[in-house]
Design a protein around this motif. Sequence first.
Motif, PDB file in Angstrom:
ATOM      1  N   ILE A   1       0.631  -4.869   3.271  1.00  0.00           N
ATOM      2  CA  ILE A   1      -0.640  -5.467   3.689  1.00  0.00           C
ATOM      3  C   ILE A   1      -0.545  -6.965   3.455  1.00  0.00           C
ATOM      4  O   ILE A   1      -0.507  -7.416   2.298  1.00  0.00           O
TER       5      ILE A   1
ATOM      6  N   HIS B   1      -4.961  -9.422   6.285  1.00  0.00           N
ATOM      7  CA  HIS B   1      -5.636  -8.121   6.252  1.00  0.00           C
ATOM      8  C   HIS B   1      -6.016  -7.701   4.838  1.00  0.00           C
ATOM      9  O   HIS B   1      -6.675  -6.674   4.641  1.00  0.00           O
TER      10      HIS B   1
ATOM     11  N   LYS C   1      -8.768  -4.682   3.343  1.00  0.00           N
ATOM     12  CA  LYS C   1      -8.191  -3.514   2.672  1.00  0.00           C
ATOM     13  C   LYS C   1      -8.643  -3.428   1.209  1.00  0.00           C
ATOM     14  O   LYS C   1      -8.853  -2.339   0.674  1.00  0.00           O
TER      15      LYS C   1
ATOM     16  N   GLU D   1     -11.986  -1.920   1.221  1.00  0.00           N
ATOM     17  CA  GLU D   1     -11.859  -0.480   1.454  1.00  0.00           C
ATOM     18  C   GLU D   1     -11.522   0.258   0.160  1.00  0.00           C
ATOM     19  O   GLU D   1     -12.078   1.334  -0.120  1.00  0.00           O
TER      20      GLU D   1
ATOM     21  N   TRP E   1       0.862  -1.180   0.000  1.00  0.00           N
ATOM     22  CA  TRP E   1       0.000   0.000   0.000  1.00  0.00           C
ATOM     23  C   TRP E   1       0.901   1.233   0.000  1.00  0.00           C
ATOM     24  O   TRP E   1       1.590   1.517   0.968  1.00  0.00           O
TER      25      TRP E   1
END
Length: 394
Positions: free
Chosen positions: A359, A363, A367, A370, A47
């Motif tokens: 990431i 997770h 994400k 999102e 990310w």
Amino acid sequence: MWKNHYETFITSYVDKFESKFGKIPIWKLREVEKLLTCGKFNRGFVWNECKDCKIVLAVPFSCKSRLCLSCYRKKLFGWSIHLSRILNPELPHYHIVFTLPGRLNELLFQRLVNPRFLNGLAAKVYTKRLRTISLTDKRFKPGILSTLHEAGNHLNFNPHVHAIATRDLLNTTSNGIKQIDFMPYKTVRFDWQRTVCKYLLRKNYISKEEHTFFMKSYPKGFHVYFEKINIAESNSIFRIAQYIAFGLFHNSQIQKVDSNQQTLTFRYKSNVESITKEKSYQSLTMPIDEFLARMLFFLPNKHEKSVRYYGIYVRPAKKIRHESLDKKSSWAEAIKSSFDVKDPLACPVCKNGMETKVIYSFHASSKEKELKKKYNLIDGYFYQKRTRDPPEAF
């Protein structure tokens, strides 16, 4: 192409291609499986975010498949940097290409002979010839980096060795240099011919009659190409190292994929003028399933080293391999080099550098949700969605 045509290809492989290319090992099928998961965010990703503009660049983890023309090119870029650190710019070098005649290539292909042995034979031929003309013993060694390109430019079976080798010999005991002022290029061709044919006969890859045929049919020997190269500049070193580590194929070669006709058209380099170095290109169209079969066939064997080190370059290779992580190539450097673009980790709006965090898979799903919910994807970057339209200007 792999996603759309793999199932059809694998069910018809035995009938259409197994007699020509042989059975597909299980580990090669696993390379395809890894390739088919490439680009999936649920495997984890990096990310990168601009703290001022809130723009995100998400880069999925590499699939690490040798079949992946994107991920493998990143690996080759890293190898290019690695090799360029090994080469000694103070020593003059040759770029050497050791080739085999077409008839011998056809015979080795029909008998499914793995040509990886050519790397060691080429290094042996070159080293022995240098010692012979310089009247030196085994304490004197050249430095050689070599790799075997198993396929020709249009994905035909054409094994040939690309080597970068020092033109002089180095005494490994006293570090003295024995300069070689003359290289008998024609003699090296005969050396190469005799060494290859003798090896094939000893391994029972060819018969005594075939050995005699190949020795008599090529009175000028097997072609060996020499080119003097100047690696005094770091950019030149990197360019040469990148060439020697170059992979089998690249996405940019593909010109057209016709799903109706089930064919693929790609461009390949057909000729290079010896004086002007001007390159000529041609296009070739082949069935998609045959293209996939050739890509699998030319995939290097599992755990097989692509680049080999000989002579004085063996020890530096081991040393550099254990260098600290901060000297290794990054994804951004590979993108800039491969596609001739600016820094992808610079914010496209404010041009400032982005902050990076990893990431991991546990997770990754949340994400990814999102990103889909709060961001819009524009030109490869994720821009935050507006919660409301801005007020009209007075």
